[in-house]
Motif scaffolding. Sequence first.
Motif, PDB file in Angstrom:
ATOM      1  N   LEU A 100       0.611  -1.998   5.559  1.00  0.00           N
ATOM      2  CA  LEU A 100       1.369  -1.027   4.761  1.00  0.00           C
ATOM      3  C   LEU A 100       0.638  -0.655   3.473  1.00  0.00           C
ATOM      4  O   LEU A 100       0.646   0.509   3.054  1.00  0.00           O
ATOM      5  N   LEU A 101       0.003  -1.625   2.854  1.00  0.00           N
ATOM      6  CA  LEU A 101      -0.749  -1.339   1.631  1.00  0.00           C
ATOM      7  C   LEU A 101      -1.906  -0.392   1.915  1.00  0.00           C
ATOM      8  O   LEU A 101      -2.176   0.529   1.148  1.00  0.00           O
ATOM      9  N   SER A 102      -2.596  -0.630   3.012  1.00  0.00           N
ATOM     10  CA  SER A 102      -3.699   0.235   3.391  1.00  0.00           C
ATOM     11  C   SER A 102      -3.205   1.617   3.814  1.00  0.00           C
ATOM     12  O   SER A 102      -3.782   2.650   3.450  1.00  0.00           O
ATOM     13  N   ASP A 103      -2.100   1.646   4.552  1.00  0.00           N
ATOM     14  CA  ASP A 103      -1.562   2.896   5.077  1.00  0.00           C
ATOM     15  C   ASP A 103      -1.035   3.812   3.972  1.00  0.00           C
ATOM     16  O   ASP A 103      -0.989   5.033   4.139  1.00  0.00           O
ATOM     17  N   SER A 104      -0.657   3.238   2.820  1.00  0.00           N
ATOM     18  CA  SER A 104      -0.091   4.033   1.733  1.00  0.00           C
ATOM     19  C   SER A 104      -1.086   5.038   1.172  1.00  0.00           C
ATOM     20  O   SER A 104      -0.717   5.974   0.464  1.00  0.00           O
ATOM     21  N   GLN A 105      -2.387   4.868   1.476  1.00  0.00           N
ATOM     22  CA  GLN A 105      -3.415   5.762   0.959  1.00  0.00           C
ATOM     23  C   GLN A 105      -3.617   6.994   1.841  1.00  0.00           C
ATOM     24  O   GLN A 105      -4.342   7.923   1.470  1.00  0.00           O
ATOM     25  N   ASN A 106      -2.980   7.001   3.010  1.00  0.00           N
ATOM     26  CA  ASN A 106      -3.113   8.129   3.927  1.00  0.00           C
ATOM     27  C   ASN A 106      -2.140   9.247   3.556  1.00  0.00           C
ATOM     28  O   ASN A 106      -1.041   8.990   3.060  1.00  0.00           O
ATOM     29  N   GLU A 107      -2.550  10.478   3.822  1.00  0.00           N
ATOM     30  CA  GLU A 107      -1.683  11.618   3.511  1.00  0.00           C
ATOM     31  C   GLU A 107      -0.416  11.592   4.349  1.00  0.00           C
ATOM     32  O   GLU A 107       0.643  11.994   3.894  1.00  0.00           O
ATOM     33  N   GLN A 108      -0.520  11.132   5.604  1.00  0.00           N
ATOM     34  CA  GLN A 108       0.633  11.044   6.480  1.00  0.00           C
ATOM     35  C   GLN A 108       0.848   9.582   6.873  1.00  0.00           C
ATOM     36  O   GLN A 108       0.310   9.103   7.874  1.00  0.00           O
ATOM     37  N   PRO A 109       1.600   8.812   6.078  1.00  0.00           N
ATOM     38  CA  PRO A 109       1.822   7.398   6.394  1.00  0.00           C
ATOM     39  C   PRO A 109       2.590   7.223   7.704  1.00  0.00           C
ATOM     40  O   PRO A 109       3.326   8.116   8.141  1.00  0.00           O
ATOM     41  N   CYS A 110       2.407   6.088   8.297  1.00  0.00           N
ATOM     42  CA  CYS A 110       3.042   5.806   9.592  1.00  0.00           C
ATOM     43  C   CYS A 110       4.542   5.603   9.444  1.00  0.00           C
ATOM     44  O   CYS A 110       5.023   5.106   8.422  1.00  0.00           O
ATOM     45  N   SER A 111       5.265   5.960  10.497  1.00  0.00           N
ATOM     46  CA  SER A 111       6.688   5.644  10.543  1.00  0.00           C
ATOM     47  C   SER A 111       6.843   4.161  10.848  1.00  0.00           C
ATOM     48  O   SER A 111       5.891   3.491  11.280  1.00  0.00           O
ATOM     49  N   ILE A 112       8.014   3.639  10.650  1.00  0.00           N
ATOM     50  CA  ILE A 112       8.239   2.219  10.900  1.00  0.00           C
ATOM     51  C   ILE A 112       8.022   1.868  12.375  1.00  0.00           C
ATOM     52  O   ILE A 112       7.511   0.798  12.701  1.00  0.00           O
ATOM     53  N   ARG A 113       8.358   2.793  13.245  1.00  0.00           N
ATOM     54  CA  ARG A 113       8.156   2.544  14.677  1.00  0.00           C
ATOM     55  C   ARG A 113       6.667   2.507  15.015  1.00  0.00           C
ATOM     56  O   ARG A 113       6.228   1.703  15.860  1.00  0.00           O
ATOM     57  N   MET A 114       5.886   3.375  14.368  1.00  0.00           N
ATOM     58  CA  MET A 114       4.444   3.380  14.602  1.00  0.00           C
ATOM     59  C   MET A 114       3.811   2.076  14.116  1.00  0.00           C
ATOM     60  O   MET A 114       2.916   1.522  14.757  1.00  0.00           O
ATOM     61  N   VAL A 115       4.279   1.587  12.974  1.00  0.00           N
ATOM     62  CA  VAL A 115       3.761   0.318  12.448  1.00  0.00           C
ATOM     63  C   VAL A 115       4.094  -0.820  13.406  1.00  0.00           C
ATOM     64  O   VAL A 115       3.237  -1.667  13.704  1.00  0.00           O
ATOM     65  N   ALA A 116       5.332  -0.823  13.869  1.00  0.00           N
ATOM     66  CA  ALA A 116       5.760  -1.878  14.790  1.00  0.00           C
ATOM     67  C   ALA A 116       4.917  -1.860  16.069  1.00  0.00           C
ATOM     68  O   ALA A 116       4.488  -2.909  16.571  1.00  0.00           O
ATOM     69  N   LYS A 117       4.638  -0.674  16.587  1.00  0.00           N
ATOM     70  CA  LYS A 117       3.831  -0.565  17.797  1.00  0.00           C
ATOM     71  C   LYS A 117       2.395  -0.985  17.548  1.00  0.00           C
ATOM     72  O   LYS A 117       1.776  -1.678  18.369  1.00  0.00           O
ATOM     73  N   ALA A 140      12.115   2.635   1.103  1.00  0.00           N
ATOM     74  CA  ALA A 140      12.022   2.359  -0.328  1.00  0.00           C
ATOM     75  C   ALA A 140      10.679   1.725  -0.682  1.00  0.00           C
ATOM     76  O   ALA A 140      10.053   2.072  -1.689  1.00  0.00           O
ATOM     77  N   PHE A 141      10.215   0.807   0.159  1.00  0.00           N
ATOM     78  CA  PHE A 141       8.951   0.116  -0.118  1.00  0.00           C
ATOM     79  C   PHE A 141       7.765   1.066   0.027  1.00  0.00           C
ATOM     80  O   PHE A 141       6.886   1.137  -0.834  1.00  0.00           O
ATOM     81  N   THR A 142       7.727   1.811   1.121  1.00  0.00           N
ATOM     82  CA  THR A 142       6.571   2.679   1.361  1.00  0.00           C
ATOM     83  C   THR A 142       6.515   3.838   0.354  1.00  0.00           C
ATOM     84  O   THR A 142       5.426   4.276  -0.028  1.00  0.00           O
ATOM     85  N   GLU A 143       7.677   4.340  -0.087  1.00  0.00           N
ATOM     86  CA  GLU A 143       7.675   5.394  -1.105  1.00  0.00           C
ATOM     87  C   GLU A 143       7.135   4.864  -2.426  1.00  0.00           C
ATOM     88  O   GLU A 143       6.403   5.549  -3.141  1.00  0.00           O
ATOM     89  N   LYS A 144       7.491   3.630  -2.748  1.00  0.00           N
ATOM     90  CA  LYS A 144       6.972   3.007  -3.967  1.00  0.00           C
ATOM     91  C   LYS A 144       5.454   2.854  -3.879  1.00  0.00           C
ATOM     92  O   LYS A 144       4.729   3.113  -4.857  1.00  0.00           O
ATOM     93  N   LEU A 145       4.959   2.452  -2.731  1.00  0.00           N
ATOM     94  CA  LEU A 145       3.517   2.308  -2.556  1.00  0.00           C
ATOM     95  C   LEU A 145       2.799   3.651  -2.715  1.00  0.00           C
ATOM     96  O   LEU A 145       1.732   3.730  -3.329  1.00  0.00           O
ATOM     97  N   ARG A 146       3.386   4.706  -2.149  1.00  0.00           N
ATOM     98  CA  ARG A 146       2.774   6.028  -2.250  1.00  0.00           C
ATOM     99  C   ARG A 146       2.719   6.501  -3.698  1.00  0.00           C
ATOM    100  O   ARG A 146       1.723   7.056  -4.145  1.00  0.00           O
ATOM    101  N   LEU A 147       3.791   6.274  -4.441  1.00  0.00           N
ATOM    102  CA  LEU A 147       3.827   6.677  -5.846  1.00  0.00           C
ATOM    103  C   LEU A 147       2.780   5.926  -6.655  1.00  0.00           C
ATOM    104  O   LEU A 147       2.095   6.498  -7.496  1.00  0.00           O
ATOM    105  N   GLU A 148       2.648   4.645  -6.404  1.00  0.00           N
ATOM    106  CA  GLU A 148       1.656   3.851  -7.127  1.00  0.00           C
ATOM    107  C   GLU A 148       0.245   4.342  -6.828  1.00  0.00           C
ATOM    108  O   GLU A 148      -0.591   4.468  -7.728  1.00  0.00           O
ATOM    109  N   TYR A 149      -0.021   4.625  -5.571  1.00  0.00           N
ATOM    110  CA  TYR A 149      -1.358   5.081  -5.202  1.00  0.00           C
ATOM    111  C   TYR A 149      -1.654   6.449  -5.823  1.00  0.00           C
ATOM    112  O   TYR A 149      -2.744   6.677  -6.345  1.00  0.00           O
ATOM    113  N   THR A 150      -0.660   7.353  -5.789  1.00  0.00           N
ATOM    114  CA  THR A 150      -0.864   8.692  -6.355  1.00  0.00           C
ATOM    115  C   THR A 150      -1.114   8.626  -7.851  1.00  0.00           C
ATOM    116  O   THR A 150      -1.963   9.338  -8.385  1.00  0.00           O
ATOM    117  N   ASP A 151      -0.370   7.749  -8.538  1.00  0.00           N
ATOM    118  CA  ASP A 151      -0.537   7.624  -9.990  1.00  0.00           C
ATOM    119  C   ASP A 151      -1.934   7.142 -10.367  1.00  0.00           C
ATOM    120  O   ASP A 151      -2.494   7.549 -11.386  1.00  0.00           O
TER     121      ASP A 151
END
Length: 259
Positions: free
Chosen positions: A29-46, A69-80
């Motif tokens: 999830l930490l690595s994925d937060s840097q992508n423009e289109q982060p994975c859905s929870i189902r994609m991560v699970a798969k 909530a967690f992934t949105e926080k990660l995206r905001l941190e990365y963007t900042d």
Amino acid sequence: MIFLTHQHYFDYSKGQNLSQIEHEILAFLLSDSQNEQPCSIRMVAKELTTSTATIIRLCKKLGFSGYTAFTEKLRLEYTDHSPTEATQLLSANLNNHFTMYMKDYQDTLDALSIRDVTTFVQLLTTSQVIQLISDDSLAIFLTYIASKLQAEGFRTLVSTDKDTLQNFEKKITDTTLILLFSENQLTESLLEKINYAKQKKVTIIGFYGSTQPPNFKQWVDAKFEISDTDSKTLKTNSYDATVLILFNLLMSLVSDVSE
């Protein structure tokens, strides 16, 4: 690659007794937060061969209500900490416009005449009925100024160039002071009203843009020229913003005298 600012999630997770799969989910999830289109929870699970329930449980262990909530926080941190080209451009524009507004305001302050400031303060402390006039493009702006004056206990009237001269003549009967706001050259309708006010010996204070003709100063008893030099360069209108700051500043002086 894990973004450096996300390291605190690893530090925090050390005391949360994460399982091996939860450590893997966190790293993903930490690595994925840097992508423009982060994975859905189902994609991560798969991708990690796990369940969505396990992912949600991890997010809650880390103090979040769930996956979103967690992934949105990660995206905001990365963007900042790692802005995109678009956010870098936005930031540069923000700084440019802020600098322009502040320069116009400073130039306006530098050009103030203490005589005109004194006149404003004296007239505002002795006037009971104040009429605001401008062209129709500043109608919303006048509403703010009127509400500001009314909150200070003044009876306030408003006229624009859309009002007939007959209506203006009725209002002028009670008016003890006119505040004229004009960014551009005065319309014929406003000129008629100003001339009538001068005939009735009503005092006029003008807040005007630098494009006004030289004889504008002859129509007002006190004047405040609003600088907009950089506005022409950046094609941004700073007249309203500068007048609002200046007007609030002048009103603070009136309040000091009234106390």
